[in-house]
Design a protein around this motif. Structure first.
Motif, PDB file in Angstrom:
ATOM      1  N   LYS A 126       0.784  -1.236  -0.232  1.00  0.00           N
ATOM      2  CA  LYS A 126       0.058  -0.266  -0.130  1.00  0.00           C
ATOM      3  C   LYS A 126       0.738   1.092   0.110  1.00  0.00           C
ATOM      4  O   LYS A 126       0.466   2.344  -0.457  1.00  0.00           O
ATOM      5  CB  LYS A 126      -0.952  -0.025   1.022  1.00  0.00           C
ATOM      6  CG  LYS A 126      -1.630  -1.118   1.272  1.00  0.00           C
ATOM      7  CD  LYS A 126      -2.500  -1.094   2.382  1.00  0.00           C
ATOM      8  CE  LYS A 126      -3.621  -2.214   2.791  1.00  0.00           C
ATOM      9  NZ  LYS A 126      -4.084  -2.502   4.184  1.00  0.00           N
ATOM     10  N   ARG A 127       1.932   0.979   0.545  1.00  0.00           N
ATOM     11  CA  ARG A 127       2.867   2.133   0.953  1.00  0.00           C
ATOM     12  C   ARG A 127       4.425   1.962   0.453  1.00  0.00           C
ATOM     13  O   ARG A 127       4.553   0.581   0.461  1.00  0.00           O
ATOM     14  CB  ARG A 127       2.910   2.697   2.283  1.00  0.00           C
ATOM     15  CG  ARG A 127       1.564   3.322   2.778  1.00  0.00           C
ATOM     16  CD  ARG A 127       1.689   3.862   4.262  1.00  0.00           C
ATOM     17  NE  ARG A 127       0.722   4.862   4.569  1.00  0.00           N
ATOM     18  CZ  ARG A 127       0.975   6.047   5.129  1.00  0.00           C
ATOM     19  NH1 ARG A 127       2.216   6.176   5.772  1.00  0.00           N
ATOM     20  NH2 ARG A 127       0.124   6.801   5.499  1.00  0.00           N
ATOM     21  N   GLU A 129       8.703   3.408   0.463  1.00  0.00           N
ATOM     22  CA  GLU A 129       9.280   4.666   0.888  1.00  0.00           C
ATOM     23  C   GLU A 129      10.527   4.803  -0.352  1.00  0.00           C
ATOM     24  O   GLU A 129      11.081   3.831  -0.701  1.00  0.00           O
ATOM     25  CB  GLU A 129      10.056   4.367   2.080  1.00  0.00           C
ATOM     26  CG  GLU A 129      10.580   5.623   3.001  1.00  0.00           C
ATOM     27  CD  GLU A 129      12.067   6.087   2.651  1.00  0.00           C
ATOM     28  OE1 GLU A 129      12.100   7.308   2.018  1.00  0.00           O
ATOM     29  OE2 GLU A 129      13.044   5.221   2.587  1.00  0.00           O
ATOM     30  N   PHE A 360       0.273   7.479  -7.105  1.00  0.00           N
ATOM     31  CA  PHE A 360       0.833   7.413  -5.690  1.00  0.00           C
ATOM     32  C   PHE A 360       0.834   8.823  -5.582  1.00  0.00           C
ATOM     33  O   PHE A 360       0.898   9.970  -6.197  1.00  0.00           O
ATOM     34  CB  PHE A 360       1.964   6.681  -5.550  1.00  0.00           C
ATOM     35  CG  PHE A 360       3.294   7.381  -5.944  1.00  0.00           C
ATOM     36  CD1 PHE A 360       3.927   8.319  -5.406  1.00  0.00           C
ATOM     37  CD2 PHE A 360       3.776   7.080  -7.291  1.00  0.00           C
ATOM     38  CE1 PHE A 360       5.104   8.873  -5.997  1.00  0.00           C
ATOM     39  CE2 PHE A 360       4.945   7.407  -8.019  1.00  0.00           C
ATOM     40  CZ  PHE A 360       5.680   8.625  -7.209  1.00  0.00           C
ATOM     41  N   VAL A 363       3.458  11.271   0.881  1.00  0.00           N
ATOM     42  CA  VAL A 363       2.698  11.531   2.333  1.00  0.00           C
ATOM     43  C   VAL A 363       3.101  12.621   2.915  1.00  0.00           C
ATOM     44  O   VAL A 363       4.392  12.860   3.373  1.00  0.00           O
ATOM     45  CB  VAL A 363       2.753  10.495   3.248  1.00  0.00           C
ATOM     46  CG1 VAL A 363       1.659  10.625   4.406  1.00  0.00           C
ATOM     47  CG2 VAL A 363       2.348   9.131   2.550  1.00  0.00           C
ATOM     48  N   GLU A 382       8.099   9.132   1.970  1.00  0.00           N
ATOM     49  CA  GLU A 382       7.064   8.294   2.035  1.00  0.00           C
ATOM     50  C   GLU A 382       5.885   8.473   0.940  1.00  0.00           C
ATOM     51  O   GLU A 382       5.658   9.558   0.737  1.00  0.00           O
ATOM     52  CB  GLU A 382       6.216   8.008   3.425  1.00  0.00           C
ATOM     53  CG  GLU A 382       6.911   6.736   4.273  1.00  0.00           C
ATOM     54  CD  GLU A 382       6.237   6.780   5.546  1.00  0.00           C
ATOM     55  OE1 GLU A 382       5.070   6.902   5.542  1.00  0.00           O
ATOM     56  OE2 GLU A 382       6.932   6.596   6.718  1.00  0.00           O
ATOM     57  N   GLU A 384       2.077   6.819  -0.666  1.00  0.00           N
ATOM     58  CA  GLU A 384       0.980   5.793  -0.753  1.00  0.00           C
ATOM     59  C   GLU A 384       0.319   5.714  -2.068  1.00  0.00           C
ATOM     60  O   GLU A 384       0.106   6.827  -2.818  1.00  0.00           O
ATOM     61  CB  GLU A 384       0.120   5.871   0.207  1.00  0.00           C
ATOM     62  CG  GLU A 384      -0.573   7.310   0.379  1.00  0.00           C
ATOM     63  CD  GLU A 384      -1.466   7.523   1.688  1.00  0.00           C
ATOM     64  OE1 GLU A 384      -1.595   6.382   2.538  1.00  0.00           O
ATOM     65  OE2 GLU A 384      -2.115   8.344   1.635  1.00  0.00           O
ATOM     66  N   LEU A 388      -5.549   3.510  -2.426  1.00  0.00           N
ATOM     67  CA  LEU A 388      -5.797   2.896  -1.103  1.00  0.00           C
ATOM     68  C   LEU A 388      -6.129   4.001  -0.024  1.00  0.00           C
ATOM     69  O   LEU A 388      -6.412   4.095   1.256  1.00  0.00           O
ATOM     70  CB  LEU A 388      -4.611   2.198  -0.646  1.00  0.00           C
ATOM     71  CG  LEU A 388      -4.265   1.047  -1.808  1.00  0.00           C
ATOM     72  CD1 LEU A 388      -2.840   0.692  -1.705  1.00  0.00           C
ATOM     73  CD2 LEU A 388      -5.220  -0.118  -1.310  1.00  0.00           C
ATOM     74  N   SER A 389      -5.623   5.340  -0.421  1.00  0.00           N
ATOM     75  CA  SER A 389      -5.824   6.247   0.374  1.00  0.00           C
ATOM     76  C   SER A 389      -6.981   7.040   0.503  1.00  0.00           C
ATOM     77  O   SER A 389      -7.494   7.940   1.389  1.00  0.00           O
ATOM     78  CB  SER A 389      -4.393   7.483   0.147  1.00  0.00           C
ATOM     79  OG  SER A 389      -5.064   8.093  -1.214  1.00  0.00           O
TER      80      SER A 389
END
Ligand code: HEM
Length: 390
Positions: A126-127, A129, A360, A363, A382, A384, A388-389
């Motif tokens: 989902k996330r 880095e 994406f 964040v 980071e 995401e 999903l967000s």
């Protein structure tokens, strides 16, 4: 990456740079005990004039390089970074051989292979880095390829990059000296197993008596240190720029051939290496100021690259327009030998992130900038996936 957002949290240096260029382009800063140079022409003049402005002040780092053959220590003025021509040219020649065009093609293939693996892994989560999950493995794979090392050595090269990165950092772990010495041992072992490409080029020069074992280690460590974080900072700065100006994302998705122009724009506006230093070898005049011998001279590359006398004051980015050449990679004898490698890595990483991953967003609040005046970039970022967000 859609709504405009800023990921930066540290104060911007650019207003202060603009004031210096306007009011005191060359001045002595008593606190820093250094002459500060901020205009493009002056910075370039100093970088090109090694006879009056020596690099001997650029210590390799606080750890000495000891010969694996006889235990002798490499004097600082014999390192690649801190030597001046003609000694510097004799060392630099071997680095140039490492980055011949066919080697660069092999490095790009290594970057694509690593990105293929990364993309498959990332889309399952989902996330992610950016620094750890994307930049660091690509940089390690590319440098391993440049060094001519097989995949069995990749984990070692990743570890060497970590150690080298820590050498650049403000606070160093107490164990760093031991890690550094262990790294030198491993580099020597790896170089001995190389064919004639990569580190084998340094070993061949060593066998011919053109350099000694300490130079083989110094050249390798300097490449690791030069390539460790700079490329990562470049990628972070490009992503921060895309977050600030999301219309650029549509531009490069529509035409990925614009990515190199985006990379150049970012290198100029947010140079990963913001400054470097030289020391005067004699009394010398710069822009009407007499600088005494043995003075430290700080060159603000990040300011030179914003000099409105060269680049104009317009801040908007037009990717279709050719940018004037900048000083993000330095100039003169020490100009970065990793230019092509850095540009290639920036291009393939940004292309993969913007075209091969689902939408994406970075964040906000979870990005960490590197907190050093000499460097500009992110040490954590980071991201995401948007679906999903929501
Ligand atoms: C965006 C990425 C990069 C930036 C902004 C950058 C910037 C610079 C700058 C400004 C210098 C000159 C310093 C001075 O004159 O005092 C330099 C030197 C150097 N860079 Fe880079 N660099 C980058 C990537 C790389 C890469 C990928 C490598 C190699 C893998 C590398 C290896 C080196 C080395 C070995 C030197 C020392 C050259 C010498 O002393 O002759 N750099 N770099």
């Amino acid at each position: 990456m859609t709504a405009a957002q800023s990921l930066r949290t540290l104060p911007e240096p650019y207003l202060e740079y603009a004031r210096l260029r306007r009011e005191m382009p060359v001045f002595h800063d008593a606190e820093a005990d250094a002459w500060i140079v901020s205009r493009f022409d002056d910075v370039r003049t100093v970088l090109r004039d090694h006879q009056h402005f020596s690099s001997r002040i650029l210590a390799q780092d606080s750890f000495e390089i000891r010969s694996p053959v006889d235990g002798s220590v490499l004097p600082n003025e014999e390192t690649l970074l801190a030597s001046d021509p003609p000694r510097h040219d004799a060392l630099r020649m071997h680095v140039g051989r490492l980055f011949a065009p066919e080697r660069l093609a092999a490095c790009e293939a290594a970057a694509h292979r690593e990105l293929d693996r990364i993309v498959v892994r990332l889309v399952q989560g989902k996330r992610f880095e950016i620094v750890q999950d994307v930049c660091e493995p690509v940089v390690a794979a590319v440098l391993a390829s440049a060094f001519g090392l097989e995949s069995g050595w990749h984990a070692c090269v990743a570890q060497w990059l970590q150690v080298s990165g820590h050498c650049n950092a403000r606070s160093r772990p107490a164990s760093l000296k031991a890690d550094f010495d262990a790294m030198l041992d491993e580099i020597w072992r790896a170089a001995a197993h190389c064919p004639d490409a990569g580190l084998g080029i340094f070993m061949a020069a060593c066998r011919r008596g053109e350099v000694d074992a300490r130079h083989v280690l110094d050249l390798t460590v300097t490449l690791l240190k030069g390539g460790a974080d700079t490329t990562t900072y470049l990628v972070g700065n490009v992503l921060a720029l895309l977050a600030e100006q999301p219309c650029l994302v549509s531009d490069i998705r529509r035409d990925p051939a614009l990515i190199p122009a985006l990379i150049e724009a970012s290198l100029r506006r947010d140079s990963p290496v913001q400054l470097t230093i030289r020391v005067t070898t004699a009394d010398v005049e710069l822009d009407g100021h007499r600088i005494p011998a043995n003075s430290r001279v700080l060159l603000l590359l990040g300011s030179a690259n914003r000099d409105e006398a060269v680049f104009g004051s317009e801040d908007d980015i037009h990717l279709g327009r050719r940018e004037k050449s900048h000083l993000a990679f330095g100039a003169g004898p020490h100009r970065c030998p990793g230019v092509a490698l850095a540009r290639m890595q920036g291009r393939v990483i940004i292309q993969a992130l913007t075209t091969r991953l689902p939408d994406f967003r970075l964040v906000p609040g979870n990005a960490r900038e590197v907190d050093l005046r000499a460097l500009r970039g992110f040490e954590r970022m980071e991201a995401e996936f948007m679906a999903l967000s929501r």
